[in-house]
Scaffold this active site. Structure first.
Site, PDB file in Angstrom:
ATOM      1  N   LEU A  61      21.447  52.522  56.699  1.00 13.22           N
ATOM      2  CA  LEU A  61      22.636  51.860  57.213  1.00 13.22           C
ATOM      3  C   LEU A  61      23.839  52.456  56.492  1.00 13.22           C
ATOM      4  CD1 LEU A  61      21.650  48.058  57.232  1.00 13.22           C
ATOM      5  CD2 LEU A  61      21.711  49.604  59.191  1.00 13.22           C
ATOM      6  N   ASP A  62      24.972  52.540  57.188  1.00 14.60           N
ATOM      7  CA  ASP A  62      26.204  52.956  56.519  1.00 14.60           C
ATOM      8  C   ASP A  62      26.482  52.037  55.344  1.00 14.60           C
ATOM      9  OD1 ASP A  62      26.594  54.904  58.397  1.00 14.60           O
ATOM     10  OD2 ASP A  62      28.038  53.747  59.585  1.00 14.60           O
ATOM     11  N   MET A  63      27.153  52.557  54.340  1.00 18.54           N
ATOM     12  CA  MET A  63      27.501  51.748  53.184  1.00 18.54           C
ATOM     13  C   MET A  63      28.272  50.503  53.596  1.00 18.54           C
ATOM     14  SD  MET A  63      29.500  52.771  49.643  1.00 18.54           S
ATOM     15  CE  MET A  63      31.116  52.962  50.408  1.00 18.54           C
TER      16      MET A  63
END
Length: 216
Positions: A61-63
């Site tokens: 997942l994106d940060m």
């Protein structure tokens, strides 16, 4: 000047663990995997390695995105879980809060994406060179100037949900890459949460379903 992200103080919440896999809820602001120095000090994977050194990354997942993630705990489970993701057998659902309310209560956004190399990690729509990207959306409710939508990425391109909602005219609140100034300033965090994850247990074949409500 090098930007150093502040450490994420939020915990990584475990929902399930057995000998084959672990399912967690990643907070916004925490990397999924270690990044390049000096931003490699903390990540979901690093925290799990401290508990079980055999923990293996299946997806990311994106940060800025919070929500559900699954990790394999041995080579065989990692291989099978990775195959399920690659073959699009895993069902994923996200909840997002967006600027405005889509006119249509549901629909598909099919816009091919390619890396915007001069501005990476940003992506952009490119009808000639872009890779196919398909997102299904459904309006959950309208909330004044904002709407809450359910998003299902059929493909898994980088930043796909962010770009598609922005192209639809309804950028996700708090998005630092694709939202206009008002939508970006509407929240200190990205209002995107991985809320549903359904896959087959890598050893037993049992259907595993996990849900998580967004903290916004």
């Amino acid at each position: 000047m090098t930007f150093i992200a502040p450490p994420c103080q939020e915990p990584l919440t475990e929902l399930y663990r057995d000998d084959e896999l672990v399912v967690v809820v990643k907070p916004a602001g925490l990397l999924s995997v270690p990044g390049r120095p000096p931003n490699d000090h903390d990540s979901a994977h690093a925290r799990l390695l401290a508990i079980e050194p055999e923990t293996r990354v299946v997806h990311r997942l994106d940060m800025s995105t919070s929500g559900l993630m699954v990790f394999g705990l041995n080579a065989a489970s990692h291989r099978e879980l990775s195959r399920q993701f690659q073959d699009r057998e895993v069902k994923k659902g996200y909840i997002a809060e967006v600027w405005g309310t889509p006119e249509q209560a549901s629909g598909d956004v099919c816009l091919p994406l390619i890396c915007d190399w001069p501005n990476r990690p940003k992506q952009r729509v490119d009808h000639e060179l872009g890779k196919k990207a398909l997102t299904r959306y459904r309006l959950m409710m309208g909330n004044g100037p904002h709407g809450r939508v359910w998003l299902e990425p059929v493909t898994g391109r980088s930043h796909q949900l962010r770009v598609h909602m922005a192209e639809l005219g309804h950028p996700i609140l708090g998005c630092e890459f694709y939202a206009h100034d008002k939508a970006r300033a509407a929240s200190e965090r990205l209002h995107l949460h991985a809320s549903l994850l359904i896959f087959k247990h890598p050893a037993t074949g049992e259907t595993m379903k996990f849900e998580s409500q967004p903290p916004f």
